[in-house]
Design a protein around this motif. Structure first.
Motif, PDB file in Angstrom:
ATOM      1  N   ASP A 161       0.847  -1.199   0.000  1.00  0.00           N
ATOM      2  CA  ASP A 161       0.000   0.000   0.000  1.00  0.00           C
ATOM      3  C   ASP A 161       0.881   1.247   0.000  1.00  0.00           C
ATOM      4  O   ASP A 161       0.590   2.220  -0.679  1.00  0.00           O
ATOM      5  CB  ASP A 161      -0.888   0.006   1.243  1.00  0.00           C
ATOM      6  CG  ASP A 161      -1.872  -1.156   1.238  1.00  0.00           C
ATOM      7  OD1 ASP A 161      -2.683  -1.241   0.305  1.00  0.00           O
ATOM      8  OD2 ASP A 161      -1.811  -1.995   2.153  1.00  0.00           O
ATOM      9  N   THR A 162       1.926   1.204   0.815  1.00  0.00           N
ATOM     10  CA  THR A 162       2.886   2.307   0.872  1.00  0.00           C
ATOM     11  C   THR A 162       4.282   1.739   0.644  1.00  0.00           C
ATOM     12  O   THR A 162       4.642   0.740   1.260  1.00  0.00           O
ATOM     13  CB  THR A 162       2.846   3.003   2.251  1.00  0.00           C
ATOM     14  OG1 THR A 162       1.544   3.550   2.467  1.00  0.00           O
ATOM     15  CG2 THR A 162       3.880   4.121   2.336  1.00  0.00           C
ATOM     16  N   SER A 163       5.031   2.375  -0.256  1.00  0.00           N
ATOM     17  CA  SER A 163       6.391   1.907  -0.530  1.00  0.00           C
ATOM     18  C   SER A 163       7.415   2.944  -0.104  1.00  0.00           C
ATOM     19  O   SER A 163       7.374   4.090  -0.546  1.00  0.00           O
ATOM     20  CB  SER A 163       6.568   1.635  -2.024  1.00  0.00           C
ATOM     21  OG  SER A 163       5.824   0.516  -2.389  1.00  0.00           O
ATOM     22  N   VAL A 164       8.335   2.496   0.734  1.00  0.00           N
ATOM     23  CA  VAL A 164       9.444   3.347   1.147  1.00  0.00           C
ATOM     24  C   VAL A 164      10.684   2.875   0.403  1.00  0.00           C
ATOM     25  O   VAL A 164      11.020   1.690   0.442  1.00  0.00           O
ATOM     26  CB  VAL A 164       9.678   3.235   2.675  1.00  0.00           C
ATOM     27  CG1 VAL A 164      10.939   3.995   3.078  1.00  0.00           C
ATOM     28  CG2 VAL A 164       8.467   3.746   3.448  1.00  0.00           C
ATOM     29  N   VAL A 165      11.342   3.789  -0.306  1.00  0.00           N
ATOM     30  CA  VAL A 165      12.600   3.449  -0.970  1.00  0.00           C
ATOM     31  C   VAL A 165      13.733   4.040  -0.138  1.00  0.00           C
ATOM     32  O   VAL A 165      13.733   5.231   0.171  1.00  0.00           O
ATOM     33  CB  VAL A 165      12.639   3.993  -2.410  1.00  0.00           C
ATOM     34  CG1 VAL A 165      14.040   3.879  -2.999  1.00  0.00           C
ATOM     35  CG2 VAL A 165      11.638   3.251  -3.290  1.00  0.00           C
ATOM     36  N   VAL A 166      14.663   3.194   0.258  1.00  0.00           N
ATOM     37  CA  VAL A 166      15.780   3.626   1.090  1.00  0.00           C
ATOM     38  C   VAL A 166      16.978   3.927   0.193  1.00  0.00           C
ATOM     39  O   VAL A 166      17.414   3.067  -0.579  1.00  0.00           O
ATOM     40  CB  VAL A 166      16.172   2.528   2.111  1.00  0.00           C
ATOM     41  CG1 VAL A 166      17.288   3.028   3.036  1.00  0.00           C
ATOM     42  CG2 VAL A 166      14.959   2.088   2.922  1.00  0.00           C
ATOM     43  N   LEU A 167      17.486   5.145   0.284  1.00  0.00           N
ATOM     44  CA  LEU A 167      18.668   5.522  -0.485  1.00  0.00           C
ATOM     45  C   LEU A 167      19.754   5.981   0.475  1.00  0.00           C
ATOM     46  O   LEU A 167      19.455   6.507   1.552  1.00  0.00           O
ATOM     47  CB  LEU A 167      18.337   6.660  -1.459  1.00  0.00           C
ATOM     48  CG  LEU A 167      17.322   6.368  -2.572  1.00  0.00           C
ATOM     49  CD1 LEU A 167      17.035   7.636  -3.359  1.00  0.00           C
ATOM     50  CD2 LEU A 167      17.808   5.257  -3.479  1.00  0.00           C
ATOM     51  N   VAL A 168      20.994   5.806   0.073  1.00  0.00           N
ATOM     52  CA  VAL A 168      22.116   6.261   0.896  1.00  0.00           C
ATOM     53  C   VAL A 168      23.097   7.027   0.017  1.00  0.00           C
ATOM     54  O   VAL A 168      23.097   6.863  -1.199  1.00  0.00           O
ATOM     55  CB  VAL A 168      22.831   5.078   1.602  1.00  0.00           C
ATOM     56  CG1 VAL A 168      21.961   4.492   2.689  1.00  0.00           C
ATOM     57  CG2 VAL A 168      23.247   4.010   0.602  1.00  0.00           C
ATOM     58  N   PRO A 169      23.952   7.867   0.637  1.00  0.00           N
ATOM     59  CA  PRO A 169      24.918   8.634  -0.150  1.00  0.00           C
ATOM     60  C   PRO A 169      25.848   7.715  -0.936  1.00  0.00           C
ATOM     61  O   PRO A 169      26.090   6.573  -0.525  1.00  0.00           O
ATOM     62  CB  PRO A 169      25.725   9.393   0.917  1.00  0.00           C
ATOM     63  CG  PRO A 169      24.858   9.424   2.119  1.00  0.00           C
ATOM     64  CD  PRO A 169      24.033   8.181   2.071  1.00  0.00           C
ATOM     65  N   GLY A 170      26.333   8.252  -2.049  1.00  0.00           N
ATOM     66  CA  GLY A 170      27.324   7.510  -2.817  1.00  0.00           C
ATOM     67  C   GLY A 170      26.740   6.667  -3.920  1.00  0.00           C
ATOM     68  O   GLY A 170      27.365   5.744  -4.421  1.00  0.00           O
ATOM     69  N   LEU A 171      25.495   6.957  -4.267  1.00  0.00           N
ATOM     70  CA  LEU A 171      24.842   6.172  -5.310  1.00  0.00           C
ATOM     71  C   LEU A 171      24.535   7.025  -6.526  1.00  0.00           C
ATOM     72  O   LEU A 171      23.771   6.616  -7.370  1.00  0.00           O
ATOM     73  CB  LEU A 171      23.503   5.633  -4.812  1.00  0.00           C
ATOM     74  CG  LEU A 171      23.478   4.672  -3.663  1.00  0.00           C
ATOM     75  CD1 LEU A 171      22.048   4.517  -3.190  1.00  0.00           C
ATOM     76  CD2 LEU A 171      24.039   3.333  -4.082  1.00  0.00           C
ATOM     77  N   GLY A 172      25.130   8.226  -6.575  1.00  0.00           N
ATOM     78  CA  GLY A 172      24.778   9.219  -7.588  1.00  0.00           C
ATOM     79  C   GLY A 172      24.353   8.667  -8.929  1.00  0.00           C
ATOM     80  O   GLY A 172      23.243   8.931  -9.385  1.00  0.00           O
ATOM     81  N   ASP A 173      25.236   7.896  -9.540  1.00  0.00           N
ATOM     82  CA  ASP A 173      24.962   7.439 -10.889  1.00  0.00           C
ATOM     83  C   ASP A 173      23.792   6.463 -10.943  1.00  0.00           C
ATOM     84  O   ASP A 173      22.988   6.499 -11.862  1.00  0.00           O
ATOM     85  CB  ASP A 173      26.211   6.806 -11.494  1.00  0.00           C
ATOM     86  CG  ASP A 173      27.317   7.843 -11.664  1.00  0.00           C
ATOM     87  OD1 ASP A 173      26.979   9.044 -11.661  1.00  0.00           O
ATOM     88  OD2 ASP A 173      28.480   7.452 -11.789  1.00  0.00           O
TER      89      ASP A 173
ATOM     90  N   SER B  13      22.255   9.592   7.368  1.00  0.00           N
ATOM     91  CA  SER B  13      22.390  11.045   7.331  1.00  0.00           C
ATOM     92  C   SER B  13      23.706  11.497   7.948  1.00  0.00           C
ATOM     93  O   SER B  13      24.100  12.649   7.793  1.00  0.00           O
ATOM     94  CB  SER B  13      21.209  11.704   8.051  1.00  0.00           C
ATOM     95  OG  SER B  13      21.194  11.290   9.396  1.00  0.00           O
ATOM     96  N   ASP B  14      24.391  10.577   8.640  1.00  0.00           N
ATOM     97  CA  ASP B  14      25.681  10.909   9.258  1.00  0.00           C
ATOM     98  C   ASP B  14      26.842  10.726   8.282  1.00  0.00           C
ATOM     99  O   ASP B  14      27.978  11.067   8.595  1.00  0.00           O
ATOM    100  CB  ASP B  14      25.902   9.999  10.477  1.00  0.00           C
ATOM    101  CG  ASP B  14      25.758   8.516  10.132  1.00  0.00           C
ATOM    102  OD1 ASP B  14      24.773   8.164   9.444  1.00  0.00           O
ATOM    103  OD2 ASP B  14      26.625   7.717  10.531  1.00  0.00           O
ATOM    104  N   VAL B  15      26.559  10.193   7.095  1.00  0.00           N
ATOM    105  CA  VAL B  15      27.640   9.864   6.172  1.00  0.00           C
ATOM    106  C   VAL B  15      27.841  10.995   5.153  1.00  0.00           C
ATOM    107  O   VAL B  15      26.884  11.638   4.724  1.00  0.00           O
ATOM    108  CB  VAL B  15      27.308   8.525   5.464  1.00  0.00           C
ATOM    109  CG1 VAL B  15      28.201   8.292   4.256  1.00  0.00           C
ATOM    110  CG2 VAL B  15      27.433   7.364   6.449  1.00  0.00           C
TER     111      VAL B  15
END
Ligand SMILES: Nc1nc2c(ncn2[C@@H]2O[C@H](COP(=O)(O)OP(=O)(O)OP(=O)(O)O)[C@@H](O)[C@H]2O)c(=O)[nH]1
Ligand SMILES: [Mg+2]
Length: 321
Positions: free
Chosen positions: A161-173, A194-196
């Motif tokens: 019903d609800t989708s959360v997509v988790v992203l982290v730094p360093g995935l630009g491309d 958020s600390d990275v």
């Protein structure tokens, strides 16, 4: 134990009965179908939350926090974590167990890892079944943790019903490459770690991507994906994330009646199961004499690959009716 007994025990929320059924599902046992058929009328009540993201992005850590928060709000939670590790390592399962251990003694929480054994088909066979089981057990929420890479995972995300997509730094491309796909599945972006270093840049990128998307769509009725920065390892941002999930839920419940949503989910479920079954039968067909015979005829110039493939499909469909 008869399938009726097993179904009754699952409806009584006995974790061991649920685990037993899941083993039957994983083994492809025919008895599993009977039990699932008995559970089916008891499903459709849970709210399904999908949590998708790259390996190591912190999904399990975040899910653990989400469970704790939902429990504090007096909600019961069933969880399916799809183990994304290669067949060479069982690390993630162990990691998930350890991390989710704090909920082990809580009867309001049930967690299961689905091993893929390196076979993506395994995900689409086990996961919808597991969701059905948790739904029939009467959990208020079902959280499905999955790595969002292939078609199989995207199909599973569609059950949510609800989708959360988790992203982290360093995935630009990757983010650039995946824009369209992410927009299609994400209701909420949890920008984790958020600390990275690079987190601010990630936030800017996603905001820019959303702004472009917003321009492309003038539809005032639609939900625009929200951004929630998190530091799952410390629990930071989790309360806001849960609030945003509730906001999306409210929006969904206002914009589409339950009956419609149930029917849409049913459509996805049927299509997913049909595709999985067809896939399994095709794999089986690849080892049959029919294929060998057709291959010989193809090599001898007596057929062409398309006609031969049609014959295989016909044989599969005939065998199942
Ligand atoms: N620095 C930092 N590390 C985090 C944060 N959240 C999770 N981690 C760490 O990231 C690592 C991976 O976390 P998991 O929760 O296992 O990630 P996952 O996405 O479930 O991983 P897979 O299931 O293997 O795909 C662990 O060492 C976590 O402690 C965060 O906010 N900041
Ligand atoms: Mg995990």
């Amino acid at each position: 134990m008869t399938s009726a007994d097993l179904a009754t025990r699952i409806l009584n929320r006995e974790p061991r009965a649920a685990a037993r059924l899941m083993r039957l599902v994983d083994d492809g046992a025919p008895a599993a179908r009977e039990v699932l058929a008995r559970l089916s009328p008891h499903t459709g009540n849970a709210y399904i939350l999908g949590v998708t993201g790259n390996p190591g992005s912190g999904k399990s850590t975040l899910v653990n926090r989400l469970i704790a928060r939902l429990r504090a709000l007096d909600q019961t939670v069933g969880c399916v974590a799809i183990d994304p590790t290669s067949p060479f390592s069982g690390g993630a399962i162990l990691g998930d167990r350890v991390r989710m251990q704090e909920h082990a003694m809580d009867p309001g929480v049930f967690i299961r890892s689905v091993a893929t054994r390196g076979n993506l088909g395994g995900i689409s066979r086990s996961t919808p079944a597991m969701v059905q089981v948790l739904d029939a057990m009467g959990f208020d929420w079902i959280i499905v943790e999955t790595v969002g890479v292939g078609q199989d995972e995207v199909d599973i995300v569609r059950l949510a019903d609800t989708s959360v997509v988790v992203l982290v730094p360093g995935l630009g491309d990757d983010v650039q490459a995946d824009k369209a796909g992410l927009m299609e599945i994400a209701d909420i972006f949890a920008l984790n770690k958020s600390d990275v270093a690079g987190h601010a840049r990630l936030q800017r990128e996603i905001r820019a991507m959303l702004a472009l998307h917003r321009q492309a769509r003038s539809d005032a009725e639609s939900w625009f994906p929200q951004i929630c920065p998190t530091r799952a390892s410390e629990g930071e941002g989790v309360e806001t994330l849960v609030e945003t999930i509730f906001e999306h839920r409210e929006w969904l419940e206002e914009s589409a009646p339950l009956e419609l949503r149930r029917r849409e989910r049913a459509e996805h479920l049927i299509a997913l199961i049909a595709r999985t079954e067809l896939h399994a039968r095709l794999q089986h067909a690849a080892q049959t004499d029919l294929i060998k015979e057709l291959a010989t005829r193809l090599v001898d110039g007596q057929t062409n690959p398309y006609a031969a493939a049609d014959q295989v499909l016909e044989a599969i469909l005939k065998a199942s009716s």
